[in-house]
Design a protein around this motif. Structure first.
Motif, PDB file in Angstrom:
ATOM      1  N   VAL A 183     -27.212 -28.034  18.194  1.00  0.00           N
ATOM      2  CA  VAL A 183     -26.001 -27.424  17.657  1.00  0.00           C
ATOM      3  C   VAL A 183     -25.662 -26.142  18.419  1.00  0.00           C
ATOM      4  O   VAL A 183     -24.531 -25.928  18.822  1.00  0.00           O
ATOM      5  CB  VAL A 183     -26.162 -27.115  16.146  1.00  0.00           C
ATOM      6  N   HIS A 184     -26.673 -25.298  18.615  1.00  0.00           N
ATOM      7  CA  HIS A 184     -26.452 -24.005  19.295  1.00  0.00           C
ATOM      8  C   HIS A 184     -27.643 -23.756  20.211  1.00  0.00           C
ATOM      9  O   HIS A 184     -28.752 -23.482  19.735  1.00  0.00           O
ATOM     10  CB  HIS A 184     -26.304 -22.897  18.251  1.00  0.00           C
ATOM     11  N   THR A 185     -27.407 -23.868  21.518  1.00  0.00           N
ATOM     12  CA  THR A 185     -28.497 -23.737  22.497  1.00  0.00           C
ATOM     13  C   THR A 185     -28.112 -22.772  23.617  1.00  0.00           C
ATOM     14  O   THR A 185     -27.899 -23.182  24.755  1.00  0.00           O
ATOM     15  CB  THR A 185     -28.859 -25.111  23.094  1.00  0.00           C
ATOM     16  N   PRO A 186     -28.025 -21.495  23.310  1.00  0.00           N
ATOM     17  CA  PRO A 186     -27.673 -20.539  24.362  1.00  0.00           C
ATOM     18  C   PRO A 186     -28.758 -20.499  25.440  1.00  0.00           C
ATOM     19  O   PRO A 186     -29.936 -20.758  25.158  1.00  0.00           O
ATOM     20  CB  PRO A 186     -27.579 -19.204  23.626  1.00  0.00           C
ATOM     21  N   PRO A 187     -28.369 -20.198  26.672  1.00  0.00           N
ATOM     22  CA  PRO A 187     -29.368 -20.132  27.745  1.00  0.00           C
ATOM     23  C   PRO A 187     -30.349 -18.992  27.483  1.00  0.00           C
ATOM     24  O   PRO A 187     -30.001 -17.995  26.857  1.00  0.00           O
ATOM     25  CB  PRO A 187     -28.543 -19.875  29.008  1.00  0.00           C
ATOM     26  N   PRO A 188     -31.568 -19.142  27.969  1.00  0.00           N
ATOM     27  CA  PRO A 188     -32.558 -18.081  27.766  1.00  0.00           C
ATOM     28  C   PRO A 188     -32.235 -16.876  28.648  1.00  0.00           C
ATOM     29  O   PRO A 188     -31.445 -16.974  29.585  1.00  0.00           O
ATOM     30  CB  PRO A 188     -33.861 -18.736  28.215  1.00  0.00           C
ATOM     31  N   ASP A 189     -32.861 -15.758  28.327  1.00  0.00           N
ATOM     32  CA  ASP A 189     -32.741 -14.570  29.180  1.00  0.00           C
ATOM     33  C   ASP A 189     -33.587 -14.802  30.426  1.00  0.00           C
ATOM     34  O   ASP A 189     -34.795 -15.012  30.321  1.00  0.00           O
ATOM     35  CB  ASP A 189     -33.228 -13.317  28.436  1.00  0.00           C
ATOM     36  N   TYR A 190     -32.942 -14.799  31.567  1.00  0.00           N
ATOM     37  CA  TYR A 190     -33.637 -14.995  32.847  1.00  0.00           C
ATOM     38  C   TYR A 190     -34.021 -13.610  33.337  1.00  0.00           C
ATOM     39  O   TYR A 190     -33.148 -12.782  33.606  1.00  0.00           O
ATOM     40  CB  TYR A 190     -32.670 -15.667  33.822  1.00  0.00           C
TER      41      TYR A 190
ATOM     42  N   LEU B  38     -41.267 -16.643  33.194  1.00  0.00           N
ATOM     43  CA  LEU B  38     -40.259 -17.700  32.998  1.00  0.00           C
ATOM     44  C   LEU B  38     -40.670 -18.618  31.849  1.00  0.00           C
ATOM     45  O   LEU B  38     -39.826 -19.020  31.034  1.00  0.00           O
ATOM     46  CB  LEU B  38     -40.061 -18.520  34.269  1.00  0.00           C
ATOM     47  N   ASP B  39     -41.951 -18.954  31.778  1.00  0.00           N
ATOM     48  CA  ASP B  39     -42.433 -19.803  30.688  1.00  0.00           C
ATOM     49  C   ASP B  39     -42.189 -19.113  29.343  1.00  0.00           C
ATOM     50  O   ASP B  39     -41.726 -19.738  28.386  1.00  0.00           O
ATOM     51  CB  ASP B  39     -43.924 -20.108  30.850  1.00  0.00           C
ATOM     52  N   ARG B  40     -42.470 -17.824  29.276  1.00  0.00           N
ATOM     53  CA  ARG B  40     -42.244 -17.055  28.048  1.00  0.00           C
ATOM     54  C   ARG B  40     -40.754 -16.992  27.717  1.00  0.00           C
ATOM     55  O   ARG B  40     -40.354 -17.155  26.560  1.00  0.00           O
ATOM     56  CB  ARG B  40     -42.833 -15.642  28.201  1.00  0.00           C
ATOM     57  N   ALA B  41     -39.903 -16.781  28.734  1.00  0.00           N
ATOM     58  CA  ALA B  41     -38.449 -16.739  28.505  1.00  0.00           C
ATOM     59  C   ALA B  41     -37.947 -18.083  27.975  1.00  0.00           C
ATOM     60  O   ALA B  41     -37.081 -18.125  27.099  1.00  0.00           O
ATOM     61  CB  ALA B  41     -37.723 -16.370  29.798  1.00  0.00           C
ATOM     62  N   ALA B  42     -38.491 -19.172  28.497  1.00  0.00           N
ATOM     63  CA  ALA B  42     -38.093 -20.506  28.031  1.00  0.00           C
ATOM     64  C   ALA B  42     -38.483 -20.696  26.563  1.00  0.00           C
ATOM     65  O   ALA B  42     -37.668 -21.134  25.745  1.00  0.00           O
ATOM     66  CB  ALA B  42     -38.736 -21.577  28.904  1.00  0.00           C
ATOM     67  N   ARG B  43     -39.728 -20.359  26.219  1.00  0.00           N
ATOM     68  CA  ARG B  43     -40.185 -20.489  24.825  1.00  0.00           C
ATOM     69  C   ARG B  43     -39.343 -19.622  23.891  1.00  0.00           C
ATOM     70  O   ARG B  43     -38.906 -20.069  22.836  1.00  0.00           O
ATOM     71  CB  ARG B  43     -41.656 -20.088  24.697  1.00  0.00           C
ATOM     72  N   ASP B  44     -39.128 -18.364  24.286  1.00  0.00           N
ATOM     73  CA  ASP B  44     -38.344 -17.451  23.446  1.00  0.00           C
ATOM     74  C   ASP B  44     -36.908 -17.954  23.276  1.00  0.00           C
ATOM     75  O   ASP B  44     -36.330 -17.851  22.194  1.00  0.00           O
ATOM     76  CB  ASP B  44     -38.333 -16.043  24.039  1.00  0.00           C
ATOM     77  N   GLY B  45     -36.345 -18.482  24.363  1.00  0.00           N
ATOM     78  CA  GLY B  45     -34.973 -18.994  24.295  1.00  0.00           C
ATOM     79  C   GLY B  45     -34.862 -20.174  23.344  1.00  0.00           C
ATOM     80  O   GLY B  45     -33.970 -20.227  22.485  1.00  0.00           O
ATOM     81  N   VAL B  46     -35.776 -21.123  23.458  1.00  0.00           N
ATOM     82  CA  VAL B  46     -35.735 -22.315  22.596  1.00  0.00           C
ATOM     83  C   VAL B  46     -36.007 -21.944  21.142  1.00  0.00           C
ATOM     84  O   VAL B  46     -35.446 -22.547  20.230  1.00  0.00           O
ATOM     85  CB  VAL B  46     -36.719 -23.389  23.109  1.00  0.00           C
ATOM     86  N   GLN B  47     -36.847 -20.943  20.917  1.00  0.00           N
ATOM     87  CA  GLN B  47     -37.145 -20.517  19.542  1.00  0.00           C
ATOM     88  C   GLN B  47     -35.873 -20.105  18.797  1.00  0.00           C
ATOM     89  O   GLN B  47     -35.776 -20.273  17.577  1.00  0.00           O
ATOM     90  CB  GLN B  47     -38.150 -19.360  19.547  1.00  0.00           C
ATOM     91  N   ALA B  48     -34.868 -19.629  19.515  1.00  0.00           N
ATOM     92  CA  ALA B  48     -33.621 -19.181  18.890  1.00  0.00           C
ATOM     93  C   ALA B  48     -32.594 -20.314  18.722  1.00  0.00           C
ATOM     94  O   ALA B  48     -31.530 -20.097  18.144  1.00  0.00           O
ATOM     95  CB  ALA B  48     -33.007 -18.051  19.725  1.00  0.00           C
ATOM     96  N   TRP B  49     -32.895 -21.493  19.237  1.00  0.00           N
ATOM     97  CA  TRP B  49     -31.936 -22.599  19.165  1.00  0.00           C
ATOM     98  C   TRP B  49     -31.804 -23.133  17.742  1.00  0.00           C
ATOM     99  O   TRP B  49     -32.703 -23.007  16.920  1.00  0.00           O
ATOM    100  CB  TRP B  49     -32.353 -23.728  20.095  1.00  0.00           C
ATOM    101  N   GLU B  50     -30.637 -23.754  17.501  1.00  0.00           N
ATOM    102  CA  GLU B  50     -30.367 -24.381  16.208  1.00  0.00           C
ATOM    103  C   GLU B  50     -30.031 -25.851  16.429  1.00  0.00           C
ATOM    104  O   GLU B  50     -29.342 -26.202  17.395  1.00  0.00           O
ATOM    105  CB  GLU B  50     -29.202 -23.688  15.518  1.00  0.00           C
ATOM    106  N   PHE B  51     -30.504 -26.698  15.528  1.00  0.00           N
ATOM    107  CA  PHE B  51     -30.305 -28.135  15.619  1.00  0.00           C
ATOM    108  C   PHE B  51     -29.819 -28.696  14.290  1.00  0.00           C
ATOM    109  O   PHE B  51     -30.030 -28.090  13.240  1.00  0.00           O
ATOM    110  CB  PHE B  51     -31.630 -28.842  15.947  1.00  0.00           C
ATOM    111  N   LYS B  52     -29.203 -29.852  14.357  1.00  0.00           N
ATOM    112  CA  LYS B  52     -28.973 -30.657  13.163  1.00  0.00           C
ATOM    113  C   LYS B  52     -30.221 -31.532  13.077  1.00  0.00           C
ATOM    114  O   LYS B  52     -30.517 -32.279  14.011  1.00  0.00           O
ATOM    115  CB  LYS B  52     -27.717 -31.507  13.323  1.00  0.00           C
TER     116      LYS B  52
END
Length: 138
Positions: free
Chosen positions: A39-46, A85-99
């Motif tokens: 639903v909401h998947t903003p890109p992670p902080d690079y 980068l691995d940490r940024a990916a995990r942190d980014g996905v943690q903020a995502w929202e799904f149906k």
């Protein structure tokens, strides 16, 4: 005169008998299952330092999306080679929202695989502005 073997006749008779069988109609509506949907998947902080220094990579994660539509577990299956980068990916996905996925109309957890690419942009305006600053401003 054709002769049928008893096994063949029984198999054909059994097959014909099953063709007309239908499950009893219970009157309950059929509720289809659904799969998880982003639903909401903003890109992670690079991390700017990595991007400007031409460091990128791909991170593949196993993500369990809970019944509330939020990640409940994130595991890095293959890292980028850069822990930041691995940490940024995990942190980014943690903020995502799904149906969330559903089974019989009720939300359920579902595991998905999420690849995330970090493509460096050392020629970006942000990197150029960063290079123009005096060393004591960094």
């Amino acid at each position: 005169m054709h002769r049928h073997t008893p096994h063949l006749v029984l198999a054909v008779a059994a097959g014909l008998a099953l063709v007309g069988c239908q499950p009893a109609d219970t009157g309950a509506p059929v509720v289809r299952s659904t799969e998880v949907m982003a639903v909401h998947t903003p890109p992670p902080d690079y991390p700017l330092d990595l991007s400007c220094n031409d460091i990128g990579g791909k991170v593949t994660m196993k993500v369990v999306v809970g019944p509330e539509g939020r990640p409940t577990e994130i595991v890095v299956l293959s890292g980028s080679g850069a822990e930041a980068l691995d940490r940024a990916a995990r942190d980014g996905v943690q903020a995502w929202e799904f149906k969330p996925a559903t089974r019989n109309g009720a939300p359920v957890p579902q595991t998905i695989q999420v690849p995330m690419n970090f493509t460096p942009t050392p020629d970006s305006e942000l990197c150029q502005a960063r290079e123009q600053r005096a060393p004591n401003e960094l």
